[in-house]
Structures are given as C-alpha cells and as structure tokens.
Design an enzyme around this catalytic site. Structure first.
Site, PDB file in Angstrom:
ATOM      1  N   LYS A 137      21.538  -6.943   8.605  1.00  0.00           N
ATOM      2  CA  LYS A 137      22.525  -5.995   8.059  1.00  0.00           C
ATOM      3  C   LYS A 137      23.512  -5.552   9.149  1.00  0.00           C
ATOM      4  O   LYS A 137      24.686  -5.292   8.862  1.00  0.00           O
ATOM      5  CB  LYS A 137      21.824  -4.779   7.454  1.00  0.00           C
ATOM      6  CG  LYS A 137      21.073  -5.082   6.156  1.00  0.00           C
ATOM      7  CD  LYS A 137      22.013  -5.173   4.955  1.00  0.00           C
ATOM      8  CE  LYS A 137      21.249  -5.225   3.654  1.00  0.00           C
ATOM      9  NZ  LYS A 137      22.112  -5.197   2.473  1.00  0.00           N
TER      10      LYS A 137
ATOM     11  N   TYR B 119      15.487  -7.445   8.662  1.00  0.00           N
ATOM     12  CA  TYR B 119      16.394  -6.790   7.700  1.00  0.00           C
ATOM     13  C   TYR B 119      17.504  -6.041   8.451  1.00  0.00           C
ATOM     14  O   TYR B 119      18.698  -6.222   8.171  1.00  0.00           O
ATOM     15  CB  TYR B 119      15.567  -5.840   6.835  1.00  0.00           C
ATOM     16  CG  TYR B 119      16.327  -5.001   5.845  1.00  0.00           C
ATOM     17  CD1 TYR B 119      16.904  -5.577   4.711  1.00  0.00           C
ATOM     18  CD2 TYR B 119      16.446  -3.619   6.020  1.00  0.00           C
ATOM     19  CE1 TYR B 119      17.579  -4.795   3.783  1.00  0.00           C
ATOM     20  CE2 TYR B 119      17.115  -2.833   5.095  1.00  0.00           C
ATOM     21  CZ  TYR B 119      17.688  -3.423   3.982  1.00  0.00           C
ATOM     22  OH  TYR B 119      18.355  -2.643   3.074  1.00  0.00           O
TER      23      TYR B 119
HETATM   24  N1  NAP Z   1      16.681   0.881  -1.806  1.00  0.00           N
HETATM   25  C1  NAP Z   1      17.055   1.449  -0.669  1.00  0.00           C
HETATM   26  O1  NAP Z   1      16.468   2.460  -0.222  1.00  0.00           O
HETATM   27  C2  NAP Z   1      18.214   0.896   0.120  1.00  0.00           C
HETATM   28  C3  NAP Z   1      18.606   1.581   1.281  1.00  0.00           C
HETATM   29  C4  NAP Z   1      19.683   1.095   2.011  1.00  0.00           C
HETATM   30  C5  NAP Z   1      20.350  -0.043   1.584  1.00  0.00           C
HETATM   31  N2  NAP Z   1      19.938  -0.692   0.452  1.00  0.00           N
HETATM   32  C6  NAP Z   1      20.669  -1.881   0.044  1.00  0.00           C
HETATM   33  O2  NAP Z   1      21.052  -1.751  -1.309  1.00  0.00           O
HETATM   34  C7  NAP Z   1      21.085  -3.027  -1.943  1.00  0.00           C
HETATM   35  C8  NAP Z   1      20.200  -3.015  -3.180  1.00  0.00           C
HETATM   36  O3  NAP Z   1      18.910  -2.579  -2.816  1.00  0.00           O
HETATM   37  P1  NAP Z   1      17.738  -2.443  -3.882  1.00  0.00           P
HETATM   38  O4  NAP Z   1      16.793  -1.453  -3.315  1.00  0.00           O
HETATM   39  O5  NAP Z   1      18.278  -2.278  -5.232  1.00  0.00           O
HETATM   40  O6  NAP Z   1      17.057  -3.890  -3.724  1.00  0.00           O
HETATM   41  P2  NAP Z   1      16.066  -4.686  -4.682  1.00  0.00           P
HETATM   42  O7  NAP Z   1      15.517  -3.806  -5.753  1.00  0.00           O
HETATM   43  O8  NAP Z   1      15.113  -5.386  -3.779  1.00  0.00           O
HETATM   44  O9  NAP Z   1      17.029  -5.758  -5.375  1.00  0.00           O
HETATM   45  C9  NAP Z   1      17.578  -6.775  -4.606  1.00  0.00           C
HETATM   46  C10 NAP Z   1      18.448  -7.606  -5.514  1.00  0.00           C
HETATM   47  O10 NAP Z   1      19.004  -8.683  -4.738  1.00  0.00           O
HETATM   48  C11 NAP Z   1      18.783  -9.886  -5.463  1.00  0.00           C
HETATM   49  N3  NAP Z   1      18.735 -11.042  -4.580  1.00  0.00           N
HETATM   50  C12 NAP Z   1      17.940 -11.247  -3.526  1.00  0.00           C
HETATM   51  N4  NAP Z   1      18.211 -12.430  -2.967  1.00  0.00           N
HETATM   52  C13 NAP Z   1      19.236 -12.976  -3.697  1.00  0.00           C
HETATM   53  C14 NAP Z   1      19.964 -14.183  -3.624  1.00  0.00           C
HETATM   54  N5  NAP Z   1      19.719 -15.083  -2.684  1.00  0.00           N
HETATM   55  N6  NAP Z   1      20.951 -14.403  -4.537  1.00  0.00           N
HETATM   56  C15 NAP Z   1      21.217 -13.505  -5.505  1.00  0.00           C
HETATM   57  N7  NAP Z   1      20.560 -12.336  -5.619  1.00  0.00           N
HETATM   58  C16 NAP Z   1      19.567 -12.093  -4.727  1.00  0.00           C
HETATM   59  C17 NAP Z   1      17.466  -9.672  -6.192  1.00  0.00           C
HETATM   60  O11 NAP Z   1      17.369 -10.608  -7.256  1.00  0.00           O
HETATM   61  P3  NAP Z   1      15.985 -11.252  -7.757  1.00  0.00           P
HETATM   62  O12 NAP Z   1      15.538 -10.386  -8.903  1.00  0.00           O
HETATM   63  O13 NAP Z   1      16.354 -12.614  -8.171  1.00  0.00           O
HETATM   64  O14 NAP Z   1      15.019 -11.217  -6.614  1.00  0.00           O
HETATM   65  C18 NAP Z   1      17.671  -8.234  -6.666  1.00  0.00           C
HETATM   66  O15 NAP Z   1      18.503  -8.199  -7.808  1.00  0.00           O
HETATM   67  C19 NAP Z   1      20.617  -4.021  -0.879  1.00  0.00           C
HETATM   68  O16 NAP Z   1      21.728  -4.573  -0.233  1.00  0.00           O
HETATM   69  C20 NAP Z   1      19.835  -3.156   0.089  1.00  0.00           C
HETATM   70  O17 NAP Z   1      19.791  -3.708   1.385  1.00  0.00           O
HETATM   71  C21 NAP Z   1      18.876  -0.250  -0.287  1.00  0.00           C
END
Ligand code: NAP
Length: 269
Positions: free
Chosen positions: A170, A166
């Site tokens: 990134k 991951y």
């Molecule tokens: N949560 C945190 O603490 C955190 C911290 C730093 C950065 N981020 C970043 O913030 C963003 C959102 O994080 P989150 O926590 O909301 O993640 P999440 O709940 O795991 O959601 C990920 C999303 O990406 C979609 N996805 C994955 N693979 C895909 C693909 N090939 N094509 C289209 N959609 C796809 C998933 O869709 P499906 O439902 O189809 O799987 C889901 O809607 C990410 O970029 C993550 O790296 C998050």
C-alpha cells in the site's frame, strides 16, 4: 449523471460504495469483481437497482481490465468520471511480523509478491487502462483506497510490526498515485489515495482462537497508536466519509497526488 468504476465490490467497503453511489438514479456504477454470478445475485437481493453493472475482471489481469473498459466505454459513450481502486489482498500473514515470517523465506517472498501484484500492480493496470475514458469524463477523479499502516509515522509510533506485505504494497500504491498525478495533474485529473480508517468488514476472516488472539494484539497496537480508538467503524460511515472527501478534493485545491486519511487529519484511527 456521474459514472463510477469501482474494483472489488463483492463485499465490505466496495459493496458499500456500490450501494451508496447507486442511490442516485442519475449515476451509473460499474463494479469489477472476480465472481460475477455471485455478485450479481447479491446485488439483486440486497440492492436491486438498474444503474449497477457488475463486470467480471480480476484486477491482476490486464486483458480482463481491457474488456471491462470496452464494456464501460460502450455504456458511457467513451467517458468515465470516477475510478475507485478498492480491491485489495490482506492475507492472514498480516497477523505476524518479519520475525515470524522469516522462518519461511520462499513463502515470505510469495506473500510479498501476491500483495504487490493485487494492491499495487493491479491498481496501476486499472489506472492505465481506464485513464483514456477519465480524460474524456467530467469529474476526472481517480481514487486509491489505501491504509494508515502504510505510513511509516503510524508504524513507528506504536511499533506496528504486523501487516508487513500489506503495508509495503500500500505504501507502493501511495507512490504510484503520486507518479500518476505527476503525469496527469496538468491534464486536470485528480489522483489521490485515501485511508478509510479501521472498518468492520471481517476482511481478515479470523477463524481460530490463535488468530483471534493475534488480531486482538494488532488492535492493541492500534490503541497504542491512537488511545481514543474505539474499534472499527461501520462500512456505511466509512464510505460516506471517504465520498465526502472525494467530492471536496480537486486538483486546484492541493489534493493532487496526496495520501490522506478520510478525516484529512491524523491519527488515522
Ligand atoms: N477494512 C479496513 O479496516 C480497511 C482499513 C484501511 C484500508 N482498507 C482498504 O479498503 C479496501 C476495502 O477493504 P475491505 O475491508 O472491504 O476488504 P475485503 O472485505 O477483504 O474485500 C476485498 C475486496 O477486494 C476484492 N479483490 C481481492 N483481490 C482481487 C483481485 N485480484 N481482483 C478483483 N478484486 C479483488 C475481493 O474480491 P473477492 O470476493 O473475489 O475476494 C473483495 O471484494 C481495501 O483496499 C483495503 O486495503 C480497509
């Protein structure tokens, strides 16, 4: 009116971007997802606004992205203001480090490829396919949602051995943003990567006691990195903060091609 394309809006931070950005009826929000039927139902039940369009597009599929761009173009007269590349993969392999993962070289290779395909290449395809619309838009802002643990300084400060594939994917995304900026900055397009902080989205989908222990160990590392870290924030607060920075940042005020925390400072947590 501003138009937005956001990937990965089925849940978590992506869904919250759609909710907040659609609050303004003058905005039009296009959410790209892998399961349109399910997300249409969720959006209808939980948001229910007419300025939201959910489009079927796996971001690793350039043909699906081209179809999505055609759909958006028809609705916006060939323009687009903002892209938010939010979709990401963070598999449960994030809970351990290379010492553990080294026992299965083939599985490790596949894990690296899977993360790179979604988190880096998917965003690269997205940007290339939608940039013609952005060039005809008003705002001209392209945002990648990145993470502090792609920063070597954060990693080294607390020896954060977890989230290998991951973090690597990134870090590559951050460089992709710099490379896109190198091409498009002079055309007035802001490319920028932003870390939203640690956000409570349940993205690791912890199921077993063992996974729970490993997740706590990772949070221990976060605390070691940032002793004031109190745990993840709510998606509402993280998205508000990211959008404040998106609205403020411009090419001319020093934000072109950079990777920053939503607070603009460190620590990321
Ligand atoms: N949560 C945190 O603490 C955190 C911290 C730093 C950065 N981020 C970043 O913030 C963003 C959102 O994080 P989150 O926590 O909301 O993640 P999440 O709940 O795991 O959601 C990920 C999303 O990406 C979609 N996805 C994955 N693979 C895909 C693909 N090939 N094509 C289209 N959609 C796809 C998933 O869709 P499906 O439902 O189809 O799987 C889901 O809607 C990410 O970029 C993550 O790296 C998050």
């Amino acid at each position: 009116m501003s138009s937005y394309v956001i990937t990965g809006v089925s849940r978590g931070i992506g869904f919250e971007f759609v909710r907040q950005l659609s609050e303004n009826p003058a905005n039009v929000v296009f959410g790209l997802v892998r399961n349109k039927a399910a997300v249409d139902s969720k959006v209808a039940a939980e948001i229910g606004r007419k300025n939201i369009h959910i489009i079927q597009a796996d971001t690793t599929d350039p043909e699906a992205l081209k179809n999505a761009a055609e759909y958006v173009s028809k609705k916006t007269n060939g323009t687009l203001d903002y892209i938010i590349a939010n979709a990401a993969l963070q598999a449960k392999t994030a809970l351990v480090g290379f010492d553990t993962l080294s026992s299965g070289p083939k599985a490790l290779e596949q894990d690296l490829i899977d993360h790179f395909r979604v988190n880096t290449i998917g965003a690269v395809h997205l940007f290339n396919i939608f940039v013609p619309l952005i060039l005809r838009g008003q705002a001209k802002k392209v945002i990648a949602i990145s993470t502090g643990i792609s920063d070597t300084e954060m990693t080294l400060k607390a020896d954060i051995f977890q989230a290998t594939a991951y973090s690597i994917s990134k870090a590559a995304l951050n460089m992709a943003i710099a490379k896109f900026s190198a091409v498009y900055r002079e055309k007035g397009v802001l490319f920028m990567a932003i870390c939203p902080g640690a956000v409570d989205t349940g993205s690791l989908q912890i199921e077993t006691e063992e996974e729970g222990k490993l997740a706590m160990a990772m949070f221990g590392k976060f605390k070691e990195y940032s002793p004031s870290f109190q745990g993840p924030t709510r998606p509402e607060d993280a998205v508000k903060s990211v959008l404040a920075l998106v609205n403020k940042a411009t090419v001319d005020s020093g934000y072109a091609g950079v990777f920053l925390s939503h607070t603009e400072g460190k620590p990321y947590l």
